[in-house]
Scaffold this active site. Structure first.
Site, PDB file in Angstrom:
ATOM      1  N   GLY A  88       0.810  -1.213   0.000  1.00  0.00           N
ATOM      2  CA  GLY A  88       0.000   0.000   0.000  1.00  0.00           C
ATOM      3  C   GLY A  88       0.846   1.267   0.000  1.00  0.00           C
ATOM      4  N   ASN A 113      -8.319   3.606   8.607  1.00  0.00           N
ATOM      5  CA  ASN A 113      -7.724   2.445   9.257  1.00  0.00           C
ATOM      6  C   ASN A 113      -7.890   2.458  10.770  1.00  0.00           C
ATOM      7  OD1 ASN A 113      -5.865   4.625   8.306  1.00  0.00           O
ATOM      8  ND2 ASN A 113      -4.522   3.736   9.852  1.00  0.00           N
ATOM      9  N   CYS A 149       1.521   6.746  23.303  1.00  0.00           N
ATOM     10  CA  CYS A 149       2.577   5.894  23.831  1.00  0.00           C
ATOM     11  C   CYS A 149       2.812   4.663  22.964  1.00  0.00           C
ATOM     12  CB  CYS A 149       2.212   5.492  25.243  1.00  0.00           C
ATOM     13  SG  CYS A 149       1.578   6.883  26.213  1.00  0.00           S
ATOM     14  N   SER A 157      -3.639  -3.280  -0.648  1.00  0.00           N
ATOM     15  CA  SER A 157      -2.518  -4.004  -0.053  1.00  0.00           C
ATOM     16  C   SER A 157      -2.940  -5.411   0.324  1.00  0.00           C
ATOM     17  CB  SER A 157      -2.033  -3.257   1.192  1.00  0.00           C
ATOM     18  OG  SER A 157      -1.077  -4.043   1.873  1.00  0.00           O
ATOM     19  N   GLN A 208      -7.905  -0.344   3.450  1.00  0.00           N
ATOM     20  CA  GLN A 208      -8.770  -0.962   4.456  1.00  0.00           C
ATOM     21  C   GLN A 208     -10.080  -1.482   3.873  1.00  0.00           C
ATOM     22  OE1 GLN A 208      -8.234  -1.687   7.682  1.00  0.00           O
ATOM     23  NE2 GLN A 208      -6.162  -0.865   7.634  1.00  0.00           N
ATOM     24  N   HIS A 216      -1.754  -7.766   2.418  1.00  0.00           N
ATOM     25  CA  HIS A 216      -1.768  -8.319   3.778  1.00  0.00           C
ATOM     26  C   HIS A 216      -2.921  -7.812   4.639  1.00  0.00           C
ATOM     27  CE1 HIS A 216       0.041  -5.094   6.421  1.00  0.00           C
ATOM     28  NE2 HIS A 216       0.443  -4.629   5.249  1.00  0.00           N
ATOM     29  N   THR A 231      11.993  -7.060 -10.641  1.00  0.00           N
ATOM     30  CA  THR A 231      11.416  -8.380 -10.902  1.00  0.00           C
ATOM     31  C   THR A 231      10.140  -8.578 -10.095  1.00  0.00           C
ATOM     32  OG1 THR A 231      13.612  -9.268 -11.343  1.00  0.00           O
ATOM     33  CG2 THR A 231      11.883 -10.874 -10.844  1.00  0.00           C
TER      34      THR A 231
END
Ligand code: PLP
Length: 409
Positions: free
Chosen positions: A71, A151, A325, A199, A179, A201, A237
């Protein structure tokens, strides 16, 4: 211990059938698609089949699909490619405040190179209004880039309306649909989308493979040189195993779309209503109806997202947070801040993203563990102890960890 994965917006497991086939394209059909011999031709054929499968998922033509490493690369090629190729027509780009960094950072870079970038605000649900887009258009506007679905909070943007507007004004329209692809029906023709990022994955294909759809006729300059692959737009490639996996995932998503949407929506509703029924003082983030089926995003008031994640992890539950955090930066999620959340509420955000590998049992396990975790963390929170007496909020512009009041004792 039971393990529950509620972080499908971060990545998904590769479908085992797909993984098995992918393995075969590493060990058996391993040729370079650029080679003339039979090994090469076999690999080329597999790439062609996958291109057709990916095109079909979004109602594109095969020549309009370009494979990328994911992505992030597809977003970079779309934004810079359109910007560089159309500079003679204008230098203005419109995007939104809730985009992924893979869109925002290339825009920042283009700004440094002299492009004029307008970053549109969103409403409290994270939605861009078509009116705001319309008002931002200048004679110099060459590109509008608005994500399909967010997302973090799952909010779906009015893509077809923005597409119609862009087409009418002859401005290119790119959407980061990472998403949404595989989780929501998309028709690039009907929605007037000129460029679209996906994307693998994020919908059960392997990591490191993605695609950019570029409508035939869109002027684009390649941002990388080094070979003729993907018609010079993405030299290098071809990742044949990844491409085969992406194609298979696209086919599976197309055939199973209605059922997947129905299934994940049902689980999502069970999860959210369960949370709201058992834990008081929860703020639901994102749009109430215009949202991805598998996304739940809530702020647990008086609690810090990071503590929630650590405690959930101890129970085997994987989730995510827009808390500063966890992302390693000082400020909490730019998406939640753009939606108008104060720092404390953004810090307390919890993202639970479901896939069709989740079960009702997963949801019920979460609901059995969650209230006690929140209760314990709230009892430790100085904010909770003083609630109603003093407004003690972390809303400083530079929320440094050491000064962050809501980190507590
Ligand atoms: C995950 C994600 C990306 C990045 O995709 P990669 O394949 O991991 O580079 C871009 N945009 C959105 C909205 C995402 O969720």
């Amino acid at each position: 211990m039971k393990r529950v994965y509620f972080d499908h917006a971060a990545t998904t497991p590769t479908d085992p059938v797909i993984a098995k086939t992918v393995f075969g394209y590493m060990t058996e059909v391993f040729g370079n698609p650029g080679s003339v011999h039979s090994f090469g031709r076999q690999a080329r054929q597999a790439v062609d089949v996958a291109r057709e499968q990916v095109a079909q998922l979004i109602n594109a033509q095969t020549v309009e699909i370009f494979f990328t490493s994911g992505g992030t690369e597809a977003d970079n090629i779309a934004l810079k490619g359109v910007a560089y190729a159309n500079r003679n027509r204008g230098n203005h780009i419109i995007t939104s405040a809730v985009e992924h960094h893979a869109v925002l950072e290339p825009c920042e870079q283009l700004k440094k190179e002299g492009f004029d970038v307008t970053v549109l605000p969103v409403d409290e649900y994270g939605r861009v209004s078509v009116e705001t887009v319309k008002n931002a258009i200048k004679p110099e506007t060459i590109l509008i880039s608005i994500m399909f679905a967010n997302n973090e909070v799952g909010t779906i943007q009015p893509i077809a309306e923005i597409g119609a507007l862009a087409r009418e004004r002859k401005i290119y329209f790119h959407t980061d649909a990472v998403q949404a692809v595989g989780n929501w029906p998309i028709d690039v023709k009907e929605m007037n989308i000129d460029l679209l990022t996906m994307s693998g994955h994020k919908f059960n294909a392997p990591k490191g493979i993605g695609a950019l759809y570029v409508r035939k006729g869109v002027r684009l300059r390649s941002v990388q040189q080094g070979g003729g692959q993907e018609r010079h737009l993405r030299p290098g490639t071809e990742n044949v195993p990844g491409i085969v996996g992406l194609g298979m995932a696209a086919e599976k998503a197309r055939l199973g779309m209605a059922e997947k949407v129905r299934y994940t929506t049902r689980l999502r509703d069970r999860l959210l209503s369960g949370i709201l029924a058992t834990v008081p003082e929860i703020k639901v983030n994102g749009h109430p109806t215009e949202r991805l089926p598998g996304n739940v995003n809530v702020s647990v008031i008086y609690v810090e997202g990071e503590s929630l994640l650590l405690n959930l992890d101890m129970k085997g539950i994987a989730a995510s947070s827009g808390s500063a955090c966890t992302s390693g930066s000082l400020d909490p999620s730019h998406v939640l801040l753009a939606m108008g959340l104060d720092h404390a509420t953004a810090h307390g955000s919890l993202r639970l993203t479901l896939g069709d590998d989740n079960t009702e049992e997963d949801v019920d396990y979460f609901l059995a563990e969650f209230p006690a975790i929140v209760d314990r963390l709230r009892r430790m929170s100085p904010l909770y102890a003083t609630r109603g007496t003093a407004v003690q909020r972390c809303d400083s512009a530079s929320c440094k960890e050491s000064e962050c009041e809501i980190r507590g004792s």
